[in-house]
Design a protein around this motif. Sequence first.
Motif, PDB file in Angstrom:
ATOM      1  N   ARG A   1     -45.863 -59.511  30.629  1.00  0.00           N
ATOM      2  CA  ARG A   1     -44.580 -59.811  31.262  1.00  0.00           C
ATOM      3  C   ARG A   1     -43.495 -58.918  30.670  1.00  0.00           C
ATOM      4  N   ILE A   2     -43.006 -58.018  31.497  1.00  0.00           N
ATOM      5  CA  ILE A   2     -41.940 -57.111  31.069  1.00  0.00           C
ATOM      6  C   ILE A   2     -40.750 -57.306  31.982  1.00  0.00           C
ATOM      7  N   ASP A   3     -39.584 -57.512  31.395  1.00  0.00           N
ATOM      8  CA  ASP A   3     -38.379 -57.712  32.193  1.00  0.00           C
ATOM      9  C   ASP A   3     -38.137 -56.505  33.087  1.00  0.00           C
ATOM     10  N   GLY A   4     -37.755 -56.800  34.319  1.00  0.00           N
ATOM     11  CA  GLY A   4     -37.409 -55.721  35.236  1.00  0.00           C
ATOM     12  C   GLY A   4     -38.573 -55.179  36.028  1.00  0.00           C
ATOM     13  N   VAL A   5     -39.756 -55.811  35.929  1.00  0.00           N
ATOM     14  CA  VAL A   5     -40.945 -55.339  36.646  1.00  0.00           C
ATOM     15  C   VAL A   5     -41.557 -56.477  37.442  1.00  0.00           C
ATOM     16  N   VAL A   6     -42.019 -56.161  38.647  1.00  0.00           N
ATOM     17  CA  VAL A   6     -42.784 -57.127  39.440  1.00  0.00           C
ATOM     18  C   VAL A   6     -44.093 -56.460  39.860  1.00  0.00           C
ATOM     19  N   TYR A   7     -45.114 -57.283  40.076  1.00  0.00           N
ATOM     20  CA  TYR A   7     -46.420 -56.792  40.499  1.00  0.00           C
ATOM     21  C   TYR A   7     -46.718 -57.361  41.883  1.00  0.00           C
ATOM     22  N   ARG A   8     -47.190 -56.506  42.765  1.00  0.00           N
ATOM     23  CA  ARG A   8     -47.479 -56.934  44.121  1.00  0.00           C
ATOM     24  C   ARG A   8     -48.916 -56.533  44.490  1.00  0.00           C
ATOM     25  N   PRO A   9     -49.696 -57.467  45.053  1.00  0.00           N
ATOM     26  CA  PRO A   9     -51.067 -57.136  45.454  1.00  0.00           C
ATOM     27  C   PRO A   9     -51.073 -56.006  46.481  1.00  0.00           C
TER      28      PRO A   9
ATOM     29  N   LEU B   1     -41.318 -47.352  32.199  1.00  0.00           N
ATOM     30  CA  LEU B   1     -40.580 -46.368  33.004  1.00  0.00           C
ATOM     31  C   LEU B   1     -40.335 -46.897  34.414  1.00  0.00           C
ATOM     32  N   VAL B   2     -41.283 -47.671  34.937  1.00  0.00           N
ATOM     33  CA  VAL B   2     -41.069 -48.316  36.233  1.00  0.00           C
ATOM     34  C   VAL B   2     -39.914 -49.304  36.130  1.00  0.00           C
ATOM     35  N   ALA B   3     -39.869 -50.069  35.057  1.00  0.00           N
ATOM     36  CA  ALA B   3     -38.773 -51.028  34.863  1.00  0.00           C
ATOM     37  C   ALA B   3     -37.425 -50.322  34.813  1.00  0.00           C
ATOM     38  N   ALA B   4     -37.429 -49.077  34.309  1.00  0.00           N
ATOM     39  CA  ALA B   4     -36.183 -48.303  34.223  1.00  0.00           C
ATOM     40  C   ALA B   4     -35.799 -47.677  35.551  1.00  0.00           C
ATOM     41  N   GLY B   5     -36.613 -47.891  36.586  1.00  0.00           N
ATOM     42  CA  GLY B   5     -36.278 -47.387  37.900  1.00  0.00           C
ATOM     43  C   GLY B   5     -36.674 -45.951  38.152  1.00  0.00           C
ATOM     44  N   LEU B   6     -37.609 -45.399  37.353  1.00  0.00           N
ATOM     45  CA  LEU B   6     -37.988 -43.990  37.501  1.00  0.00           C
ATOM     46  C   LEU B   6     -39.112 -43.778  38.502  1.00  0.00           C
ATOM     47  N   GLY B   7     -39.607 -44.833  39.102  1.00  0.00           N
ATOM     48  CA  GLY B   7     -40.657 -44.696  40.099  1.00  0.00           C
ATOM     49  C   GLY B   7     -41.479 -45.963  40.229  1.00  0.00           C
ATOM     50  N   VAL B   8     -42.579 -45.845  40.952  1.00  0.00           N
ATOM     51  CA  VAL B   8     -43.508 -46.966  41.139  1.00  0.00           C
ATOM     52  C   VAL B   8     -44.844 -46.573  40.525  1.00  0.00           C
ATOM     53  N   SER B   9     -45.756 -47.532  40.419  1.00  0.00           N
ATOM     54  CA  SER B   9     -47.072 -47.222  39.885  1.00  0.00           C
ATOM     55  C   SER B   9     -48.106 -48.171  40.471  1.00  0.00           C
ATOM     56  N   VAL B  10     -49.363 -47.914  40.136  1.00  0.00           N
ATOM     57  CA  VAL B  10     -50.483 -48.765  40.539  1.00  0.00           C
ATOM     58  C   VAL B  10     -51.327 -49.027  39.304  1.00  0.00           C
ATOM     59  N   MET B  11     -51.634 -50.283  39.062  1.00  0.00           N
ATOM     60  CA  MET B  11     -52.374 -50.671  37.861  1.00  0.00           C
ATOM     61  C   MET B  11     -53.403 -51.756  38.206  1.00  0.00           C
TER      62      MET B  11
END
Length: 298
Positions: free
Chosen positions: A253-261, A235-245
């Motif tokens: 590895r999912i297309d359209g998603v980046v992870y930031r520390p 859902l994050v990849a679809a542009g519906l929001g951000v998350s924390v994991m």
Amino acid sequence: MELRHLRYFIAVAEELHFGRAAKVLGISQPPLSQQIQALEQEVGARLFERTNRRVELSEAGRLFLEEARLVLAQVDKAADVARRAQLGELGELKIGFTSSAPFNSTIPQAIFSFRQRFPAVHLNLREMSSTMVADALVDESIEVGIMRPLGLPDSLSVVELMREPLVAVLSSKHPLAQGSEEGLFLSALALEPFVFFPRSYGSGLYSQLISLARDAGFSPHFAQEAGEAMTIIGLVAAGLGVSVMPASYQRMRIDGVVYRPLLDPEAVTAVWLVQRKDQKSPMAKAFVELLTRKVEAG
């Protein structure tokens, strides 16, 4: 009929000589002869044909010998099963784990090592939320739990297996995705819609996110909820929001998603190994020992 009677009978049947059989058994011949006679009376059949010169099995004795050997073999097998179960080498071990636990390579490696060491133990692995893991331990439907930090009853004991950082999960098209490779503070997400586990799901990450956001000066707005981490990331990849994991999810590895520390000092989560304080299962104890040792070895 006692098991020793069967052993006496088998010894005589194999030696076909009462004297030699008595020597093998470590008893004198007269008591052996008496025990065989008592066995024949109990069975109701003559098991040996005796003459002054030799001893032979009767037809009834020959058939009885086959069954007696099977009985003793089954007794030995039962004793071996009991010994192996006592050592934790046999049976079923029920383990509850949160969905994020397998993404840390140490845990799958430890499970693989346990299966190699105890191939006769059936591992019953159940995916649960952290709250469900704690509840299942209390009602004894599982023996061991792998979960995220959560308030626990006094009847459970905890070993911290590892700690790992939390990361922000962003759409690759999100403005914050550019130039934030070194990381960002959670406060940068204060005005963003969040995609996360529902509060009712019982994830230990939910309360931690609320606490971190409070320290950062905001209350997160949950725009979308999902019970599966991979659904959240999609859902994050679809542009519906951000998350924390947890950072271990970066392996996916999912297309359209980046992870930031996340640069907040407290943006760290742990993985707990939990069991009942009165744990009696040798298998559970062996699993806990192996997993703990595996983690300590790195």
